[in-house]
Design a protein around this motif. Structure first.
Motif, PDB file in Angstrom:
ATOM      1  N   ALA A 110       0.823  -1.218   0.000  1.00 56.85           N
ATOM      2  CA  ALA A 110       0.000   0.000   0.000  1.00 56.85           C
ATOM      3  C   ALA A 110       0.851   1.259   0.000  1.00 56.85           C
ATOM      4  O   ALA A 110       0.427   2.304  -0.503  1.00 56.85           O
ATOM      5  CB  ALA A 110      -0.938  -0.003   1.206  1.00 56.85           C
ATOM      6  N   GLY A 111       2.071   1.174   0.549  1.00 61.74           N
ATOM      7  CA  GLY A 111       2.939   2.344   0.613  1.00 61.74           C
ATOM      8  C   GLY A 111       4.047   2.374  -0.414  1.00 61.74           C
ATOM      9  O   GLY A 111       4.995   3.142  -0.266  1.00 61.74           O
ATOM     10  N   SER A 112       3.949   1.547  -1.448  1.00 58.12           N
ATOM     11  CA  SER A 112       4.993   1.530  -2.470  1.00 58.12           C
ATOM     12  C   SER A 112       5.059   2.867  -3.196  1.00 58.12           C
ATOM     13  O   SER A 112       4.065   3.586  -3.326  1.00 58.12           O
ATOM     14  CB  SER A 112       4.727   0.414  -3.485  1.00 58.12           C
ATOM     15  OG  SER A 112       4.810  -0.853  -2.875  1.00 58.12           O
ATOM     16  N   ALA A 113       6.240   3.199  -3.705  1.00 61.21           N
ATOM     17  CA  ALA A 113       6.455   4.495  -4.344  1.00 61.21           C
ATOM     18  C   ALA A 113       5.609   4.642  -5.601  1.00 61.21           C
ATOM     19  O   ALA A 113       5.381   3.672  -6.330  1.00 61.21           O
ATOM     20  CB  ALA A 113       7.937   4.665  -4.681  1.00 61.21           C
ATOM     21  N   GLN A 114       5.165   5.861  -5.857  1.00 62.75           N
ATOM     22  CA  GLN A 114       4.394   6.183  -7.057  1.00 62.75           C
ATOM     23  C   GLN A 114       5.088   7.299  -7.820  1.00 62.75           C
ATOM     24  O   GLN A 114       5.364   8.359  -7.262  1.00 62.75           O
ATOM     25  CB  GLN A 114       2.973   6.602  -6.680  1.00 62.75           C
ATOM     26  CG  GLN A 114       2.116   7.080  -7.840  1.00 62.75           C
ATOM     27  CD  GLN A 114       1.855   5.999  -8.885  1.00 62.75           C
ATOM     28  OE1 GLN A 114       1.971   4.817  -8.584  1.00 62.75           O
ATOM     29  NE2 GLN A 114       1.515   6.401 -10.091  1.00 62.75           N
ATOM     30  N   PRO A 115       5.372   7.090  -9.126  1.00 62.82           N
ATOM     31  CA  PRO A 115       6.041   8.141  -9.914  1.00 62.82           C
ATOM     32  C   PRO A 115       5.106   9.317 -10.196  1.00 62.82           C
ATOM     33  O   PRO A 115       3.901   9.140 -10.411  1.00 62.82           O
ATOM     34  CB  PRO A 115       6.424   7.416 -11.210  1.00 62.82           C
ATOM     35  CG  PRO A 115       6.276   5.962 -10.921  1.00 62.82           C
ATOM     36  CD  PRO A 115       5.226   5.840  -9.874  1.00 62.82           C
TER      37      PRO A 115
END
Length: 412
Positions: A110-115
């Motif tokens: 849920a907290g993975s990086a988003q570009p």
């Protein structure tokens, strides 16, 4: 060259809630797209976009650019998985680890990086504010903080995408910067040899020992504390474990940055290049007793080597990698090689000429000499690549390879 600048965001509670909802929605959409790609065998960006773009926008209320980045992030994850499988980093085909990696779709936390690109994120660097897209609309005036050096780098060199990251209750933007490089020094007067070790992290051919025992004592203390807290297994012990889980890694990274900065500055000041050991694939080549495994696995020499390489590239300092085989057993004065020369971990005494020195300094002088020979010959590689199927891990020095050297191109 590309560098990443870490900027910490200081959102209000309302802004943080919007960022959290956005990150969760993007990663849920990425996990759904990953399942589709896995089931249908569609893992190329254009093909996956045709099948999932409209559904992602409708179900998760994502904007056009966010949906595009979600799909590209999914395809990049599968490309990275294929590269790791090809390199042997996830075991050989048929092993349990290999089957586990290939038997299910890639999942995103849920907290993975988003570009974010410039259409979704705008910077007001002098005011230390950003305007950022979220699923509930664009949020303006999100405060950020950074050191003066980071602000200068951000203002002068920021190019391309930035990643929104949530880590340990804090929000960060990882901004990509295209930093200019200094002209490469093609005529170094000599090389500064660096011997990497576990007891002494780095020893230079000038005789300088950089860190070592202090960091190892900290690691032992942290490891002992973690063991005690894990045995207690109480709610407060779990909270303390969660709070300290990255403390050792952050301290080691900070020390490696300081060592790398010092080494590169010294080489640049004296007009020398830097000679490093090529320790590629060492963890797959050595066998250790059980008490040594934890210490050996926590040896972050690959990180230190990468820090030295990129800082040297930015400063125009050439870096040459040599084969470290027998550097700890060879006399830096007369060249005599014998196992008995290495009296102890810290002591070197040549059985031929009687030369006595600190063992790590003697090794770093041999590394310097090999690098200088390679540079004068044109710095062409003389060592083969690792065998197929063997991962490119890192670890202790070679103990049974040829005494020839391997180096990187002078142009880095």
């Amino acid at each position: 060259m590309k560098l990443v600048t870490q900027i910490r965001l200081l959102p209000t509670p309302g802004q943080a809630a919007a960022l959290e909802a956005t990150l969760r929605a993007c990663n849920e959409a990425a996990s759904w797209a990953s399942e589709f790609a896995f089931d249908k065998g569609v893992q190329r960006t254009f093909a996956l976009r045709e099948h999932t773009y409209r559904e992602i926008r409708a179900r998760w209320n994502l904007g056009a650019q966010a949906a595009q980045h979600v799909i590209k992030k999914t395809c990049d994850a599968y490309a990275a998985l294929k590269a790791n499988l090809k390199a042997g980093n996830l075991g050989r085909p048929g092993t349990r680890r290999y089957r586990k990696a290939t038997g299910k779709p890639v999942a995103f936390r849920a907290g993975s990086a988003q570009p974010y690109d410039d259409r979704m994120l705008s910077w007001q660097i002098t005011e230390r504010r950003v305007s950022i897209w979220t699923t509930v609309g664009r949020i303006k005036d999100v405060v950020f903080t950074a050191s003066p050096e980071q602000l200068v780098t951000l203002a002068l060199y920021r190019r391309g995408e930035s990643d929104l990251v949530w880590r340990d209750g804090m929000w960060f933007l990882l901004a990509t910067c295209e930093v200019s490089e200094a002209p490469l020094n093609t005529a170094p007067v000599d090389f500064l040899g660096i011997d990497l070790g576990i007891v002494n992290i780095a020893t230079t051919s000038d005789g300088e020992i950089l860190a070592g025992r202090e960091l190892n004592r900290i690691r032992v203390r942290e490891r002992t504390l973690r063991t005690k807290l894990e045995k207690k297994n109480t709610p407060s012990a779990k909270r303390r474990l969660k709070k300290r889980r990255r403390k050792e890694a952050r301290r080691a990274k900070d020390i490696n940055h300081k060592i790398a900065k010092h080494v590169v500055a010294e080489a640049e000041r004296t007009g020398r290049g830097i000679a490093l050991e090529d320790l590629t694939g060492i963890r797959e080549r050595v066998r250790l007793r059980k008490p040594q495994r934890v210490t050996h696995s926590s040896w972050a020499f690959a990180q230190l080597g990468s820090f030295i390489a990129y800082k040297a590239r930015r400063a125009g300092v050439p870096v040459v990698y040599v084969d470290p085989a027998y550097t700890s057993r060879t006399c830096a004065e007369c060249g005599h090689m014998e196992r008995a020369n290495r009296v102890s971990q810290a002591w070197f005494e040549c059985r031929s000429c009687g030369f006595v020195d600190h063992a790590d300094r003697n090794g770093s002088r041999n590394i310097r000499a090999r690098a200088w020979q390679l540079w004068r010959r044109g710095a062409q590689s003389t060592a083969p690549d690792p065998p197929p199927g063997q991962g490119r891990g890192t670890g202790r020095k070679r103990s049974a390879t040829a005494s020839g050297a391997r180096c990187a191109s002078p142009s880095l």
